[in-house]
Design an enzyme around this catalytic site. Structure first.
Site, mmCIF file in Angstrom:
data_model
loop_
_atom_site.group_PDB
_atom_site.id
_atom_site.type_symbol
_atom_site.label_atom_id
_atom_site.label_comp_id
_atom_site.label_asym_id
_atom_site.label_seq_id
_atom_site.Cartn_x
_atom_site.Cartn_y
_atom_site.Cartn_z
ATOM 1 N N HIS A 39 0.823 -1.225 0.000
ATOM 2 C CA HIS A 39 0.000 0.000 0.000
ATOM 3 C C HIS A 39 0.849 1.263 0.000
ATOM 4 O O HIS A 39 0.330 2.341 -0.283
ATOM 5 C CB HIS A 39 -1.017 -0.023 1.154
ATOM 6 C CG HIS A 39 -0.499 0.451 2.470
ATOM 7 N ND1 HIS A 39 -0.078 -0.406 3.459
ATOM 8 C CD2 HIS A 39 -0.332 1.708 2.968
ATOM 9 C CE1 HIS A 39 0.314 0.314 4.507
ATOM 10 N NE2 HIS A 39 0.171 1.574 4.237
ATOM 11 N N ASP A 87 0.073 -7.529 1.914
ATOM 12 C CA ASP A 87 0.536 -6.133 1.814
ATOM 13 C C ASP A 87 2.065 -6.083 1.793
ATOM 14 O O ASP A 87 2.705 -5.622 2.734
ATOM 15 C CB ASP A 87 -0.043 -5.340 2.991
ATOM 16 C CG ASP A 87 0.114 -3.834 2.827
ATOM 17 O OD1 ASP A 87 0.572 -3.399 1.760
ATOM 18 O OD2 ASP A 87 -0.226 -3.113 3.793
HETATM 19 N N1 ARG Z 1 -1.374 2.413 7.129
HETATM 20 C C1 ARG Z 1 -0.504 3.193 7.953
HETATM 21 C C2 ARG Z 1 0.551 3.851 7.100
HETATM 22 O O1 ARG Z 1 0.344 3.920 5.919
HETATM 23 C C3 ARG Z 1 0.066 2.405 9.088
HETATM 24 C C4 ARG Z 1 -0.969 2.140 10.079
HETATM 25 C C5 ARG Z 1 -0.498 1.305 11.180
HETATM 26 N N2 ARG Z 1 -1.498 1.467 12.158
HETATM 27 C C6 ARG Z 1 -1.425 0.948 13.374
HETATM 28 N N3 ARG Z 1 -2.360 1.233 14.226
HETATM 29 N N4 ARG Z 1 -0.417 0.177 13.707
HETATM 30 O O2 ARG Z 1 1.509 4.435 7.562
#
Ligand code: ARG
Length: 236
Positions: A39, A87
């Site tokens: 992502h 991912d």
């Molecule tokens: N999707 C987030 C990013 O792009 C990371 C999220 C991780 N979240 C968590 N609660 N550990 O940086």
């Protein structure tokens, strides 16, 4: 918590200030690849838009590390942005580096046991009012069983076998940490050298009942993808 020496920063190549350019983390592998989250890079039109910083703990305009161009981006063929399954992505660097040390992959088929301590690191958000540190931060978090993590008051079944959960109230990765390492030790002489997880997603950050969710490096298909992406002869 230990320092993940193979921590890399993914940067927007067009921005010269490292702090301003950083958008995700990654892990140096075999001196020539970065293992990161799908992502983080699935929207990138050309590898030339991304650069990688290795060997750096401080993001600043005068950085101690090395900024390296990216020549290819490979995304796990089973990456699913709706379910967040698989991912995982691999970037190829324009040059091979001998420092810092590279990560060791968690064993194929391994699944970290509940309670195992992971060290997670990155330059991501540290506060509920977004605050992005310049110095690399890390935190030790326990693995939470998939059964608990899929409970009705937690993720309710969204955590598949290509993922695992780790975290505790007040201790988590967050936005900006994605793609970065969650590590375990393969022995006391090689502390936190093993890449067990990749920062992937979560409901908020550090909230009670909602640990961070990590792509599971030991998942057979995730592991095989990384090995294939780093052995392809067309990588040079
Ligand atoms: N999707 C987030 C990013 O792009 C990371 C999220 C991780 N979240 C968590 N609660 N550990 O940086």
């Amino acid at each position: 918590s230990a320092i993940n020496v193979f921590q890399a920063a993914l940067l927007q190549a067009s921005i010269t200030n490292d702090r301003g350019a950083q958008f995700c983390g990654g892990s140096l592998y075999q001196g020539r690849y970065i293992v990161t989250a799908a992502h983080c890079v699935d929207f990138i039109a050309s590898p030339s838009e991304v650069a990688v910083l290795v060997g750096n703990r401080t993001l600043s305009t005068t950085s101690q590390g090395k900024r390296i161009e990216v020549t290819s981006i490979k995304i796990h063929p089973a990456w699913n942005p709706n379910s967040e399954d698989s991912d995982v992505a691999v970037l190829t660097l324009a040059e091979t580096v001998t420092t810092p040390k590279s990560a060791v992959l968690a064993a194929r088929g391994s699944d970290p046991a509940a309670g195992t301590i992971n060290t997670v690191s990155g330059w991501g958000n540290t506060e509920s009012t977004p605050a992005y540190p310049t110095e690399l931060r890390s935190v030790d978090v326990p693995v939470v069983s998939r059964t608990t993590c899929n409970g009705a008051s937690s993720y309710g079944g969204a955590v598949s076998s290509t993922m695992y959960c780790a975290g505790a109230t007040g201790k988590d990765s967050c936005q900006g940490d994605s793609g970065g390492p969650a590590t375990t030790s393969s022995s006391s002489s090689t502390p936190y050298n093993t890449l067990t997880g990749i920062v992937s997603w979560g409901n908020g950050c550090a909230d009670a009942g909602f640990p961070g969710v990590y792509a599971r490096v030991g998942d057979p298909a995730n592991y095989d993808f990384i090995v294939a992406a780093t052995q392809d002869p067309t990588n040079g």
